[in-house]
Design an enzyme around this catalytic site. Structure first.
Site, PDB file in Angstrom:
ATOM      1  N   HIS A  64      -7.748  15.483  13.412  1.00 28.20           N
ATOM      2  CA  HIS A  64      -8.329  15.234  14.686  1.00 28.20           C
ATOM      3  C   HIS A  64      -7.476  15.484  15.883  1.00 28.20           C
ATOM      4  O   HIS A  64      -7.743  16.502  16.806  1.00 28.20           O
ATOM      5  CB  HIS A  64      -8.555  13.704  14.739  1.00 28.20           C
ATOM      6  CG  HIS A  64      -9.122  13.140  16.204  1.00 28.20           C
ATOM      7  ND1 HIS A  64     -10.236  13.452  16.899  1.00 28.20           N
ATOM      8  CD2 HIS A  64      -8.231  12.169  16.868  1.00 28.20           C
ATOM      9  CE1 HIS A  64     -10.098  12.872  18.158  1.00 28.20           C
ATOM     10  NE2 HIS A  64      -9.042  12.032  18.084  1.00 28.20           N
ATOM     11  N   HIS A  88      -1.776  11.847  21.239  1.00 26.50           N
ATOM     12  CA  HIS A  88      -2.587  10.911  21.922  1.00 26.50           C
ATOM     13  C   HIS A  88      -3.033   9.512  21.140  1.00 26.50           C
ATOM     14  O   HIS A  88      -3.203   8.713  21.581  1.00 26.50           O
ATOM     15  CB  HIS A  88      -3.859  11.265  22.539  1.00 26.50           C
ATOM     16  CG  HIS A  88      -4.958  11.822  21.664  1.00 26.50           C
ATOM     17  ND1 HIS A  88      -5.005  12.758  20.626  1.00 26.50           N
ATOM     18  CD2 HIS A  88      -5.903  11.039  21.281  1.00 26.50           C
ATOM     19  CE1 HIS A  88      -6.296  12.662  19.854  1.00 26.50           C
ATOM     20  NE2 HIS A  88      -6.622  11.612  20.344  1.00 26.50           N
ATOM     21  N   GLU A  92      -1.488   4.145  19.598  1.00 30.12           N
ATOM     22  CA  GLU A  92      -2.575   3.430  19.300  1.00 30.12           C
ATOM     23  C   GLU A  92      -2.865   2.947  17.886  1.00 30.12           C
ATOM     24  O   GLU A  92      -2.960   1.842  17.248  1.00 30.12           O
ATOM     25  CB  GLU A  92      -3.704   3.808  19.917  1.00 30.12           C
ATOM     26  CG  GLU A  92      -4.969   2.811  19.858  1.00 30.12           C
ATOM     27  CD  GLU A  92      -5.044   1.536  20.294  1.00 30.12           C
ATOM     28  OE1 GLU A  92      -4.187   1.417  21.380  1.00 30.12           O
ATOM     29  OE2 GLU A  92      -5.732   0.399  19.655  1.00 30.12           O
ATOM     30  N   ASP A  93      -2.578   3.988  16.952  1.00 29.08           N
ATOM     31  CA  ASP A  93      -3.045   3.984  15.640  1.00 29.08           C
ATOM     32  C   ASP A  93      -1.963   3.757  14.674  1.00 29.08           C
ATOM     33  O   ASP A  93      -1.954   3.433  13.429  1.00 29.08           O
ATOM     34  CB  ASP A  93      -3.625   5.082  15.057  1.00 29.08           C
ATOM     35  CG  ASP A  93      -5.080   4.990  15.826  1.00 29.08           C
ATOM     36  OD1 ASP A  93      -5.534   4.167  16.330  1.00 29.08           O
ATOM     37  OD2 ASP A  93      -5.727   6.075  15.664  1.00 29.08           O
ATOM     38  N   ASP A 158     -10.395  14.976  23.495  1.00 24.96           N
ATOM     39  CA  ASP A 158     -10.597  13.909  22.403  1.00 24.96           C
ATOM     40  C   ASP A 158     -12.090  13.424  22.152  1.00 24.96           C
ATOM     41  O   ASP A 158     -12.529  13.626  21.187  1.00 24.96           O
ATOM     42  CB  ASP A 158      -9.854  12.827  22.924  1.00 24.96           C
ATOM     43  CG  ASP A 158      -9.725  11.665  22.182  1.00 24.96           C
ATOM     44  OD1 ASP A 158      -9.865  11.569  20.768  1.00 24.96           O
ATOM     45  OD2 ASP A 158      -9.827  10.400  22.603  1.00 24.96           O
ATOM     46  N   ASP A 278     -34.859  30.424  34.133  1.00 24.77           N
ATOM     47  CA  ASP A 278     -33.575  31.102  33.868  1.00 24.77           C
ATOM     48  C   ASP A 278     -33.224  30.607  32.385  1.00 24.77           C
ATOM     49  O   ASP A 278     -32.130  30.420  31.944  1.00 24.77           O
ATOM     50  CB  ASP A 278     -32.514  30.480  34.576  1.00 24.77           C
ATOM     51  CG  ASP A 278     -32.572  29.010  34.838  1.00 24.77           C
ATOM     52  OD1 ASP A 278     -33.546  28.420  34.127  1.00 24.77           O
ATOM     53  OD2 ASP A 278     -31.575  28.325  35.419  1.00 24.77           O
TER      54      ASP A 278
END
Ligand code: MN
Length: 739
Positions: A64, A88, A92-93, A158, A278
């Site tokens: 990821h 990132h 958090e994890d 993300d 278009d």
């Protein structure tokens, strides 16, 4: 690729990228060893921290951040941003703290990771609890992103990867993710001009939310492609031949309209598939702006252009900086095609918008602050976005509505005489335009010239209009009527502020007049004329004594009761010119013009004191004046305590006819938008007339004091209306004023 094939679910069926792939890309534009080391360190750190964890789609978690970093590197962002992409999810994890990130990777990376973590946390708390994302949640996401444009870019990368790999999630979560993507992330990608990301996010959302429609459009597109392939090929060949003959450098490609934009035309605008001109476009990329015009001219000479379909986004770029020439032509075979002509730079901006403009430049000395400034000046809406996000006073629903209305949906592009593009919401007027340029321009606008013609300020502007604002230093400034003309939130709030300021300065004039009146009465009582009073108080000693710059200041102090008339008279050492005699004037002509019984007399001429404005129901007392009969005051009025000898008992007549009396009141409240409107609203809803209102802003405390003259029949009614006003949100005090 079939979704039944379990293998295709790995990374959503997209090819997996390795760190080497990413390195190949950023090595092309990042040469500095320190920067390269930072990225490599970030990757290795994430690799270690996410070790042993797998994603729903089956691959190891590290894929990821790898894919996020890959998307970022493709945009040619700088080392800090790529590193933040790798890191990132680490805070958090995993057990990593933001302090550790700061220590290992520096403050900048840490602040980006921190902002991203906060946005993520918010989403998690939502996932476990509430069903629907509230405006409050969305507001927080935007607040988090408005601090630094790089946060938005990482967050978009993300989100894009999460959408690509959403198949592993429950149906309910996929739907929510897609909905939120369309509501929050697509608009911001659009406004940043990150077209490639925007259109992939849109297509994925549609695929998850309305799979049958998605596949239907896909099928129609394939059919059309097959059928048009020949005609498209011959068209491209002919144009290429012609440009080659003329020695014009070019690159020619074809592009298919995205599924989501076709969906919008079909389902939201009600077109039929054949009405979309278009669907297939030819894109010609050349070296200079001038060549773009030359090329379109050459094409129009061969193929018939469809009237009204030529758009010059080079002269008038879109708000997200998009530039290109568009025209629809009819090919030799009678098919419609869109032709897009642009330079290489314009093409980069068309695909990656802000990222193209902000491409990482090695060794450029420009600081973060300078870069953010540059972005804000190029994307003028971003400045509004930051300002709007910084103003925390609005509630979340308002914030989201304003964001949608003023920023995401702005669709009119108006030019300044110097060619700068100002984007405005549809229906916007020269007033909105003026405030977008500068608050001062707005506040002093007196007229507008649109396309060389003088127009009224309420003229609705159209895309491509050239607008010039006429200002004047003698302008009386915004008036109430402007509130109806302006469409943008920022103009409206500036107008309201200017109006409040104006009433505050009017208030000053009023105070001078009232203070002077009060002082004049006191001087009159001891037998001094106006001129005598003025000559007495215009003396330097007295102004110094009461710390006033001039006589007006003194009047204001008298009005504010900071200085009493008696203090002034005493300081001047003035004595009454004559002893007063009490002589009450009787009313002879009518029976009922005095509402008050004085002593036991019903026929004595009375005046209601201006200072405390007594009304029926108030406890009152009479004050015998020289020459003006009896003035009625409220019993607690501070103006009557000076001279007890002159007081006389008074009471309201019981058979009073119903009549309204003016009462000056003061309302204190904490600032918020529409406060005054709400207060005036409830007062008039209760049929209480208002004859004057003014407002005083206290910036330090974010509060406002309103003074108003309202008209009520008695104290009971006044009490009732006080309760009504106190119920208005923000109001914390209502009182009568004694002057
Ligand atoms: Mn993530």
């Amino acid at each position: 690729m079939s979704s039944k094939d379990i293998k295709s679910k790995i990374n959503g069926g997209y090819p997996l990228h390795t760190f080497e792939d990413i390195k190949d890309i950023y090595s092309l534009y990042i040469e500095d060893k320190k920067s390269r080391d930072l990225i490599e360190k970030a990757y290795n750190y994430a690799l270690k921290k996410h070790e042993g964890v797998y994603r729903n789609t089956g691959e190891e978690y590290i894929h990821h951040p790898l894919e996020v970093a890959y998307i970022l590197a493709k945009l040619h962002v700088g080392p800090i941003t790529i590193s933040s992409g790798f890191l990132h999810d680490v805070v958090e994890d995993t057990d990593t703290s933001i302090e550790t990130i700061a220590k290992e990777f520096g403050k900048e990376v840490a602040s980006l990771v921190d902002a991203l973590t906060k946005i993520q946390r918010l989403k998690l708390s939502h996932d476990q609890g509430k069903i629907n994302f509230t405006a409050e949640d969305h507001k927080k996401i935007f607040l988090g992103m408005s601090k630094d444009i790089r946060v938005i870019i990482v967050k978009l990368a993300d989100r894009l990867h999460n959408m690509r790999t959403a198949e592993g999630l429950s149906t309910e979560r996929i739907e929510r993710l897609s909905q939120e993507t369309l509501e929050v992330f697509v608009p911001i990608a659009h406004r940043l001009g990150l077209y490639t990301i925007q259109s992939e996010l849109e297509d994925l959302s549609l695929k998850y939310l309305r799979p049958e429609i998605y596949h239907h459009i896909e099928e129609m597109l394939n059919k059309k492609m097959k059928y048009r392939k020949k005609s498209l090929d011959s068209l491209m060949k002919r144009i290429a031949d012609m440009l080659f003959e003329k020695h014009i450098p070019f690159e020619i490609t074809s592009r298919v309209k995205s599924i989501y934009s076709i969906y919008k035309k079909l389902y939201l605008k009600g077109h039929t598939f054949d009405e979309i001109y278009d669907v297939l476009a030819i894109r010609i990329i050349t070296d200079t702006e001038l060549r773009c015009y030359e090329i379109i001219g050459l094409i129009h000479a061969i193929y018939k252009p469809i009237p009204g379909r030529f758009k010059d986004y080079i002269a008038v770029p879109k708000a997200n900086m998009y530039q290109s020439l568009h025209s629809s032509i009819i090919s030799g075979a009678g098919d419609f095609f869109e032709v897009q002509v642009r330079t290489k730079e314009m093409n980069e901006i068309a695909e990656t918008g802000v990222a193209a403009h902000w491409k990482y430049k090695e060794g450029s000395k420009s600081s973060r602050k300078k870069e953010q400034k540059e972005i804000e000046s190029k994307l003028h809406w971003f400045r509004d976005f930051v300002a709007m996000s910084a103003d925390n006073s609005d509630d979340a629903k308002n914030y989201m509505d304003n964001l949608r209305h003023d920023i995401f949906e702005s669709s009119v592009y108006v030019l300044t005489p110097l060619g700068k593009v100002i984007d405005l919401p549809s229906g916007a007027t020269p007033i909105d335009f003026a405030y977008k340029i500068h608050t001062k321009v707005g506040d002093s606008a007196v007229g507008a010239i649109v396309n060389n013609i003088m127009v009224p300020l309420n003229t609705v502007l159209k895309s491509g209009d050239v607008c010039e604002i006429k200002t004047s230093t003698n302008s009386s400034g915004p008036n109430e009527g402007w509130l109806k003309i302006a469409k943008t939130t920022s103009a409206l709030s500036h107008i309201r502020k200017a109006l409040l300021k104006k009433t505050a300065s009017l208030l000053k004039e009023e105070k001078i007049i009232k203070g002077k009146e009060t002082l004049r009465e006191s001087f009159k009582e001891i037998g001094f004329s106006d001129d005598e009073m003025i000559s007495h108080i215009s003396n330097k000693n007295i102004l110094e004594k009461f710390e006033c710059q001039n006589v007006d200041d003194l009047y204001i102090k008298v009005h504010n009761r900071a200085v009493g008339p008696k203090q002034i008279i005493d300081f001047l050492g003035l004595k009454s010119k004559q002893g007063y005699e009490i002589k009450l004037d009787k009313i002879h002509d009518t029976n009922d013009s005095s509402p008050v019984i004085v002593g036991n007399e019903t026929k004595i001429a009375t005046t209601l004191g201006n200072c405390c404005s007594p009304i029926p129901g108030d406890d009152i007392v009479g004050y015998i004046t020289k020459g003006k009969g009896v003035t009625i005051h409220r019993i607690d009025c501070p103006n009557i305590t000076r001279d007890r000898k002159r007081l006389i008992e008074a009471s309201w007549r019981e058979d009073l006819p119903t009549k309204n009396y003016p009462v000056d009141i003061e309302i204190k409240a904490t600032d918020r938008s529409n406060l005054l409107t709400d207060i005036m609203g409830v007062i008039s809803q209760h049929n209480v007339p208002i004859s004057a209102i003014s407002a005083h802003l206290h910036n330090e405390t974010q509060t406002t004091t309103f003074t108003a003259t309202i008209h009520v029949s008695d104290s009971k009614r006044l009490h009732d209306i006080f309760n009504v006003i106190l119920n208005v949100r923000g109001v914390y005090e209502v009182d009568r004023i004694i002057h």
